[in-house]
Design a protein around this motif. Sequence first.
Motif, PDB file in Angstrom:
ATOM      1  N   ARG A 235       0.812  -1.216   0.000  1.00  9.20           N
ATOM      2  CA  ARG A 235       0.000   0.000   0.000  1.00  9.20           C
ATOM      3  C   ARG A 235       0.851   1.274   0.000  1.00  9.20           C
ATOM      4  NH1 ARG A 235      -4.200  -2.691  -1.683  1.00  9.20           N
ATOM      5  NH2 ARG A 235      -5.147  -4.096  -0.178  1.00  9.20           N
ATOM      6  N   SER A 236       2.055   1.165  -0.528  1.00 11.53           N
ATOM      7  CA  SER A 236       2.956   2.318  -0.566  1.00 11.53           C
ATOM      8  C   SER A 236       4.037   2.077  -1.609  1.00 11.53           C
ATOM      9  CB  SER A 236       3.604   2.507   0.809  1.00 11.53           C
ATOM     10  OG  SER A 236       4.698   3.397   0.718  1.00 11.53           O
ATOM     11  N   TRP A 237       4.545   3.171  -2.209  1.00  7.45           N
ATOM     12  CA  TRP A 237       5.633   3.062  -3.181  1.00  7.45           C
ATOM     13  C   TRP A 237       6.998   2.961  -2.500  1.00  7.45           C
ATOM     14  CZ3 TRP A 237       5.327   6.081  -8.410  1.00  7.45           C
ATOM     15  CH2 TRP A 237       4.198   5.665  -9.107  1.00  7.45           C
ATOM     16  N   GLU A 238       7.033   3.081  -1.176  1.00 10.64           N
ATOM     17  CA  GLU A 238       8.301   3.098  -0.441  1.00 10.64           C
ATOM     18  C   GLU A 238       9.081   1.791  -0.545  1.00 10.64           C
ATOM     19  OE1 GLU A 238       7.781   4.343   3.588  1.00 10.64           O
ATOM     20  OE2 GLU A 238       6.666   6.153   3.016  1.00 10.64           O
ATOM     21  N   TYR A 239       8.386   0.701  -0.878  1.00 10.79           N
ATOM     22  CA  TYR A 239       9.027  -0.615  -0.904  1.00 10.79           C
ATOM     23  C   TYR A 239       9.391  -1.056  -2.326  1.00 10.79           C
ATOM     24  CZ  TYR A 239       7.274  -0.725   3.871  1.00 10.79           C
ATOM     25  OH  TYR A 239       7.015  -0.419   5.190  1.00 10.79           O
ATOM     26  N   LYS A 240       9.536  -0.083  -3.207  1.00 10.97           N
ATOM     27  CA  LYS A 240       9.817  -0.404  -4.618  1.00 10.97           C
ATOM     28  C   LYS A 240      11.139  -1.151  -4.796  1.00 10.97           C
ATOM     29  CE  LYS A 240      11.382   4.366  -5.425  1.00 10.97           C
ATOM     30  NZ  LYS A 240      10.991   4.905  -4.121  1.00 10.97           N
ATOM     31  N   GLU A 241      12.120  -0.878  -3.951  1.00 10.18           N
ATOM     32  CA  GLU A 241      13.403  -1.580  -4.052  1.00 10.18           C
ATOM     33  C   GLU A 241      13.258  -3.049  -3.697  1.00 10.18           C
ATOM     34  OE1 GLU A 241      16.825   0.477  -2.393  1.00 10.18           O
ATOM     35  OE2 GLU A 241      15.740   2.371  -2.519  1.00 10.18           O
ATOM     36  N   GLN A 242      12.473  -3.331  -2.647  1.00 13.96           N
ATOM     37  CA  GLN A 242      12.210  -4.726  -2.268  1.00 13.96           C
ATOM     38  C   GLN A 242      11.400  -5.425  -3.354  1.00 13.96           C
ATOM     39  OE1 GLN A 242      11.307  -3.154   2.057  1.00 13.96           O
ATOM     40  NE2 GLN A 242      10.835  -5.324   1.964  1.00 13.96           N
ATOM     41  N   ALA A 243      10.449  -4.687  -3.935  1.00 16.59           N
ATOM     42  CA  ALA A 243       9.620  -5.255  -5.006  1.00 16.59           C
ATOM     43  C   ALA A 243      10.478  -5.614  -6.215  1.00 16.59           C
ATOM     44  CB  ALA A 243       8.528  -4.269  -5.398  1.00 16.59           C
ATOM     45  N   ALA A 244      11.411  -4.723  -6.566  1.00 11.61           N
ATOM     46  CA  ALA A 244      12.300  -4.978  -7.705  1.00 11.61           C
ATOM     47  C   ALA A 244      13.130  -6.238  -7.474  1.00 11.61           C
ATOM     48  CB  ALA A 244      13.216  -3.772  -7.938  1.00 11.61           C
ATOM     49  N   GLU A 245      13.580  -6.429  -6.260  1.00 13.77           N
ATOM     50  CA  GLU A 245      14.352  -7.629  -5.907  1.00 13.77           C
ATOM     51  C   GLU A 245      13.493  -8.882  -6.025  1.00 13.77           C
ATOM     52  OE1 GLU A 245      17.535  -9.772  -4.991  1.00 13.77           O
ATOM     53  OE2 GLU A 245      17.747  -7.601  -4.731  1.00 13.77           O
ATOM     54  N   ALA A 246      12.265  -8.805  -5.525  1.00 15.06           N
ATOM     55  CA  ALA A 246      11.372  -9.977  -5.509  1.00 15.06           C
ATOM     56  C   ALA A 246      10.860 -10.348  -6.897  1.00 15.06           C
ATOM     57  CB  ALA A 246      10.185  -9.698  -4.580  1.00 15.06           C
ATOM     58  N   LEU A 247      10.705  -9.364  -7.775  1.00 17.46           N
ATOM     59  CA  LEU A 247      10.131  -9.620  -9.098  1.00 17.46           C
ATOM     60  C   LEU A 247      11.083 -10.360 -10.045  1.00 17.46           C
ATOM     61  CD1 LEU A 247       8.283  -6.227  -9.709  1.00 17.46           C
ATOM     62  CD2 LEU A 247       7.200  -8.477  -9.626  1.00 17.46           C
ATOM     63  N   LYS A 248      12.385 -10.396  -9.712  1.00 16.31           N
ATOM     64  CA  LYS A 248      13.375 -11.060 -10.586  1.00 16.31           C
ATOM     65  C   LYS A 248      13.267 -10.535 -12.019  1.00 16.31           C
ATOM     66  CE  LYS A 248      14.653 -13.752  -7.199  1.00 16.31           C
ATOM     67  NZ  LYS A 248      15.892 -13.414  -6.483  1.00 16.31           N
ATOM     68  N   LEU A 249      13.351  -9.222 -12.152  1.00 19.77           N
ATOM     69  CA  LEU A 249      13.086  -8.592 -13.447  1.00 19.77           C
ATOM     70  C   LEU A 249      14.331  -8.208 -14.245  1.00 19.77           C
ATOM     71  CD1 LEU A 249      13.832  -5.691 -12.213  1.00 19.77           C
ATOM     72  CD2 LEU A 249      11.382  -5.405 -11.904  1.00 19.77           C
ATOM     73  N   THR A 250      15.524  -8.432 -13.689  1.00 16.33           N
ATOM     74  CA  THR A 250      16.746  -8.021 -14.390  1.00 16.33           C
ATOM     75  C   THR A 250      17.127  -9.007 -15.493  1.00 16.33           C
ATOM     76  OG1 THR A 250      18.214  -9.183 -12.853  1.00 16.33           O
ATOM     77  CG2 THR A 250      17.608  -6.915 -12.281  1.00 16.33           C
ATOM     78  N   ALA A 251      18.048  -8.591 -16.345  1.00 19.16           N
ATOM     79  CA  ALA A 251      18.486  -9.441 -17.461  1.00 19.16           C
ATOM     80  C   ALA A 251      19.063 -10.784 -16.985  1.00 19.16           C
ATOM     81  CB  ALA A 251      19.497  -8.688 -18.323  1.00 19.16           C
ATOM     82  N   PRO A 252      19.948 -10.813 -15.969  1.00 15.85           N
ATOM     83  CA  PRO A 252      20.456 -12.114 -15.495  1.00 15.85           C
ATOM     84  C   PRO A 252      19.348 -13.038 -14.975  1.00 15.85           C
ATOM     85  CG  PRO A 252      21.855 -10.334 -14.686  1.00 15.85           C
ATOM     86  CD  PRO A 252      20.647  -9.692 -15.306  1.00 15.85           C
ATOM     87  N   ASP A 253      18.342 -12.448 -14.294  1.00 13.10           N
ATOM     88  CA  ASP A 253      17.207 -13.247 -13.805  1.00 13.10           C
ATOM     89  C   ASP A 253      16.413 -13.822 -14.972  1.00 13.10           C
ATOM     90  OD1 ASP A 253      17.616 -12.845 -11.031  1.00 13.10           O
ATOM     91  OD2 ASP A 253      16.693 -10.862 -11.163  1.00 13.10           O
ATOM     92  N   MET A 254      16.139 -12.984 -15.964  1.00 11.63           N
ATOM     93  CA  MET A 254      15.378 -13.426 -17.138  1.00 11.63           C
ATOM     94  C   MET A 254      16.111 -14.527 -17.902  1.00 11.63           C
ATOM     95  SD  MET A 254      12.450 -11.764 -17.534  1.00 11.63           S
ATOM     96  CE  MET A 254      12.226 -11.994 -15.796  1.00 11.63           C
ATOM     97  N   LYS A 255      17.423 -14.382 -18.010  1.00 10.91           N
ATOM     98  CA  LYS A 255      18.237 -15.389 -18.720  1.00 10.91           C
ATOM     99  C   LYS A 255      18.236 -16.708 -17.946  1.00 10.91           C
ATOM    100  CE  LYS A 255      21.430 -16.358 -21.965  1.00 10.91           C
ATOM    101  NZ  LYS A 255      21.608 -17.800 -21.780  1.00 10.91           N
ATOM    102  N   LYS A 256      18.365 -16.609 -16.631  1.00 10.55           N
ATOM    103  CA  LYS A 256      18.374 -17.806 -15.781  1.00 10.55           C
ATOM    104  C   LYS A 256      17.045 -18.551 -15.868  1.00 10.55           C
ATOM    105  CE  LYS A 256      19.298 -19.191 -11.001  1.00 10.55           C
ATOM    106  NZ  LYS A 256      19.545 -18.689  -9.616  1.00 10.55           N
ATOM    107  N   LEU A 257      15.954 -17.803 -15.962  1.00 13.18           N
ATOM    108  CA  LEU A 257      14.618 -18.410 -16.054  1.00 13.18           C
ATOM    109  C   LEU A 257      14.258 -18.806 -17.491  1.00 13.18           C
ATOM    110  CD1 LEU A 257      12.777 -15.932 -13.650  1.00 13.18           C
ATOM    111  CD2 LEU A 257      13.277 -18.345 -13.184  1.00 13.18           C
ATOM    112  N   LYS A 258      15.180 -18.573 -18.430  1.00 13.22           N
ATOM    113  CA  LYS A 258      15.011 -18.912 -19.849  1.00 13.22           C
ATOM    114  C   LYS A 258      13.843 -18.178 -20.499  1.00 13.22           C
ATOM    115  CE  LYS A 258      17.168 -23.427 -19.318  1.00 13.22           C
ATOM    116  NZ  LYS A 258      17.033 -24.884 -19.417  1.00 13.22           N
ATOM    117  N   LEU A 259      13.618 -16.942 -20.052  1.00 12.70           N
ATOM    118  CA  LEU A 259      12.573 -16.109 -20.642  1.00 12.70           C
ATOM    119  C   LEU A 259      13.138 -15.196 -21.726  1.00 12.70           C
ATOM    120  CD1 LEU A 259      10.616 -15.204 -17.394  1.00 12.70           C
ATOM    121  CD2 LEU A 259      10.050 -16.957 -19.080  1.00 12.70           C
TER     122      LEU A 259
END
Length: 317
Positions: A235-259
Amino acid sequence: MEYLDFELPIKDLQEQLEKCEIIGKESDVDVTQTCKQIEKKLIDTKKEIYKNLTPWQRVQLSRHPNRPYTMDYIKALLGNTFLELHGDRGVKDDKAMVGGLGKIGGQSFMVIGQQKGYNTKTRQYRNFGMSNPEGYRKALRLMKSAEKFGIPVLTLIDTPGAYPGLEAEERGQGEAIARNILEMTRLKVPIIAVIIGEGASGGALGIGVGDRVLMLENTWYSVISPESCSSILWRSWEYKEQAAEALKLTAPDMKKLKLVDEIVKEPLGGAHSDRATTFITVEKAILNAFEDLNKLSPKELVQQRMNKYENMGVFKG
């Protein structure tokens, strides 16, 4: 040059180096050694910062105002061979989605991508890179034309998402994106998709189905932005850094997940710090991917593409 919060040590050293060079030019004092020391420290600091980027910092880099956009890549890669094509033959010409014919390294491509603006006026004109349904229908029209003439398709993805306005929903935003995903899975020409900035939600997927999906090093690709994820879960934008970590949205994460199939390396400091090198690297990656895909028949292309997407998310215990 604009600097992000975590880049401020680089800014300080850059300013020191510039002052050192000015002193050397305007006086008889030999500052060569001092300048070399600052330059070395600057390179070391850059390496240290960019080697340890967090997912949120990569999201920030993907949105850097000096980062090259779709039209920058088109001008650099296709030059004066590019012929822009307009309209969806139904409603209007969506300015957030650009597309047309051109040549990269002597090979013809149908290039389609989302374009953001450079300032307030052009951002409004381009709707901040958020396409309406007619943008996706224009993209599909161009892809079908490419299929008709046997021309490979290149898509450049950089969007914060499809436009979420009422009028977009009234004109069938969800249907337009779904139709593109369906038609792209069975298009009989090679499709190369390159994520050059933000790859958010269905807005990215609407032109994101490809035989080869390439992702620049400091970009992100996810079903939702970190800010929106944070606002839903906390219920707040303050946790966007934690959200970014949890979403696994970076290029290395995407490559690891074969997306995605390949990570395209960016120059030290990000794509905005050395555009010329970025364009050369991206062009090489596109032509290498096309060289592999060009060996396949239309039937093999479609079959491999279908198999690739059917196997996503399949895990064996």
